[in-house]
Motif scaffolding. Structure first.
Motif: not given
Lengths: 203, 203
Positions: A190-203
């Motif tokens: 579930n965490v990996k799926a969020w990391i792969d789909s969340r808005p990509q930001t530097d910080l």
């Protein structure tokens, strides 16, 4: 539509631990992000002029650590008893202290003061905390407290990109047990799926 | 002899909220105070080099806010549900932020930096927080959260002499509702008995 809403800048930083915790538990939320250009207008309406805020059932809460603890209770990533929760709370506040010391340097507006702070921060404070964190992660088998997965791990992982951004390097590159903490959190489906789909930001 | 021990400097400051909470609940503890002259020798053995620490049943905990929350659970001064505890935790962390901003000024070693910080702290930060705290205390009928006595009130009262010492004045002299918070805590017989008998210290 979820009745939970998290309002924050379009970054991970102080909101990401709560986002990660809710996603871990399969709890949907409105991920309400605003741009820096909107902040001046929003700030006077925020509790104590700060974000993130967390809304649920028409009520609003503030303070990122308090919000993350609340989310952790929802997804059962708290301790088994009051003492375990004390241990978790203590290391979370210590990680947050570490963030505060880095932020005091990073956000210093006066170049002379900032330069004066650089040496003590990079040569003393950061190594001091990292060495202790690494030992704690080792003693707790890849976790920050009570020898198992808790919201303290999520709190660290949620902040890490922000901390790395402020210091301009990967803080845990020489810390195999802190890397294990990150892996233990980010490898959860579930965490990996969020990391792969969340808005990509530097910080 | 109690199996609970609190170790700290011979001051109220960061340990007093926990002392007040335990005394409120009639829980005895060893009030282990050390002098500043002993600190250099003690510091390396403290978790992250800091005090207070709290010991119970052979286990040791650190971080003053986490310890106070744990003590609050013992004496039933927490919220009735997770949302109430979120509200309590949020205001406690905000009071602690306020302390941090005052401390950053008070402990600044460089006279030029300290002088530069003075105006913003006294003319902006302190009035900003006090106005909001006063309104919260008014809205909550002489309390800091959820309209009743909780450990948030004890947290503020425990810190107040320390805050006043750092700024050199009585912060709540023009805040009748914050005075009511103090009265609501200090008039409790168990608390009053402790205040009358504890070591007398400025901060």
């Amino acid at each position: 539509m979820s009745d939970i809403k998290i309002t924050y800048f379009n970054v991970k930083a102080l909101a990401e631990a709560t986002r990660l915790l809710l996603k871990y538990g399969g709890i949907d939320f409105v991920d309400n992000r605003f741009e820096h250009s909107e902040w001046a207008e929003l700030k006077p309406n925020m509790p104590f002029g700060q974000v993130p805020i967390y809304e649920e059932n028409g009520k609003t809460a503030h303070q990122s650590v308090a919000i993350a603890r609340y989310a952790a209770k929802k997804v059962n990533l708290v301790g088994d008893d009051d003492w375990e929760n004390l241990e978790i709370d203590a290391i979370v506040d210590t990680i947050n202290d570490f963030r505060g010391k880095i932020a005091a340097y990073n956000y210093e507006q006066d170049p002379a003061i900032k330069e004066a702070r650089k040496g003590p921060l990079f040569q003393e404070t950061i190594p001091y905390y990292l060495e202790k964190f690494e030992q704690i992660a080792k003693d707790n088998n890849g976790h920050f407290a009570v020898g198992k997965l808790t919201w303290a791990d999520f709190f660290f992982v949620g902040l890490l990109d922000y901390l790395n951004h402020m210091v301009g390097k990967n803080l845990i590159e020489d810390s195999p047990n802190l890397q294990k903490v990150v892996e233990n959190v980010t490898s959860i489906p579930n965490v990996k799926a969020w990391i792969d789909s969340r808005p990509q930001t530097d910080l």
